[in-house]
Design a protein around this motif. Structure first.
Motif, short mmCIF file in Angstrom:
data_model
loop_
_atom_site.label_atom_id
_atom_site.label_comp_id
_atom_site.label_asym_id
_atom_site.label_seq_id
_atom_site.Cartn_x
_atom_site.Cartn_y
_atom_site.Cartn_z
N THR A 70 -90.00 -77.74 -23.70
CA THR A 70 -90.71 -77.34 -24.94
C THR A 70 -91.17 -78.29 -25.82
N HIS A 71 -91.97 -78.02 -26.81
CA HIS A 71 -92.66 -78.80 -27.89
C HIS A 71 -91.64 -79.95 -28.40
N ASP A 72 -92.29 -80.78 -29.08
CA ASP A 72 -91.85 -81.90 -29.96
C ASP A 72 -91.22 -80.89 -31.03
N PHE A 73 -89.91 -81.30 -31.76
CA PHE A 73 -89.43 -80.82 -32.93
C PHE A 73 -90.21 -80.85 -34.21
N TYR A 107 -85.62 -80.12 -21.45
CA TYR A 107 -86.13 -81.16 -22.34
C TYR A 107 -87.07 -80.93 -23.56
N ILE A 108 -87.07 -81.70 -24.31
CA ILE A 108 -88.11 -81.74 -25.62
C ILE A 108 -88.94 -82.84 -25.63
N HIS A 109 -90.12 -82.52 -25.85
CA HIS A 109 -91.16 -83.31 -25.84
C HIS A 109 -90.93 -84.41 -26.87
N SER A 117 -96.10 -88.03 -21.47
CA SER A 117 -95.27 -88.53 -20.27
C SER A 117 -94.00 -88.55 -21.17
N GLU A 118 -93.87 -88.50 -22.15
CA GLU A 118 -92.48 -88.78 -22.84
C GLU A 118 -91.59 -87.56 -23.29
#
Length: 168
Positions: free
Chosen positions: A31-34, A79-81, A141-142
């Protein structure tokens, strides 16, 4: 709640995410970044909902209707971006023979992303100036390993490290 004006409660949205996890049994959820990458509120909501959904999708008492329909599911890896803990960095800048020498980043930037007509004008400024994924401010990428039932990544370059296929 940001989505109340559209007639959706946080509880309904969380139930929807839990239902999708149970319905599709993903081995890896992402998913997206918090922080919403560039502070996009919908990205923040998505990340928040996923982080909670992966904690409860295996609990039959949480959203029992979808548990009855699809069964429960405990997502092996989430995984979280841009999540800083347990980081993983994918190499998206290596030329790929199967795409005529374009890298995965170039394919996403030059072929796939322009097809998102509703997003392209608004978001292309975040992507187009960069020659490769590694240099981007919100690099695709991160990621960070937010949750795992199969152990931490060792190689840190493959979302499916330690994950068995459904057939296995």
């Amino acid at each position: 709640n940001h989505f109340d004006r559209y007639g959706f409660s946080r509880e309904q949205m969380l139930g929807f995410v839990v239902e999708q996890l149970r319905r599709f049994d993903p081995k890896v959820a992402m998913t997206h970044d918090f922080n919403g990458e560039y502070a996009h509120s919908h990205h923040m909501v998505c990340a928040d909902l996923m982080a909670e959904a992966v904690q409860i999708s295996m609990d039959a008492s949480a959203y029992p209707e979808s548990a009855e329909t699809y069964g429960i599911w405990d997502v092996p890896k989430t995984y979280i971006h841009l999540y800083e803990e347990n980081p993983i960095r994918l190499n998206l800048d290596t030329p790929l023979d199967c795409f005529g020498g374009l890298s995965a980043f170039e394919v996403s930037k030059e072929v796939a992303f322009p097809m998102h007509k509703s997003q392209y004008k608004a978001v292309s400024r975040f992507i187009n100036p960069y020659p490769n994924a590694a240099e981007m401010k919100y690099s695709p990428s991160e990621y960070g390993l937010y949750r795992s039932t199969v152990g931490e990544d060792v190689q840190k370059d493959d979302f499916f490290e330690n994950v068995l296929t459904h057939a296995q």
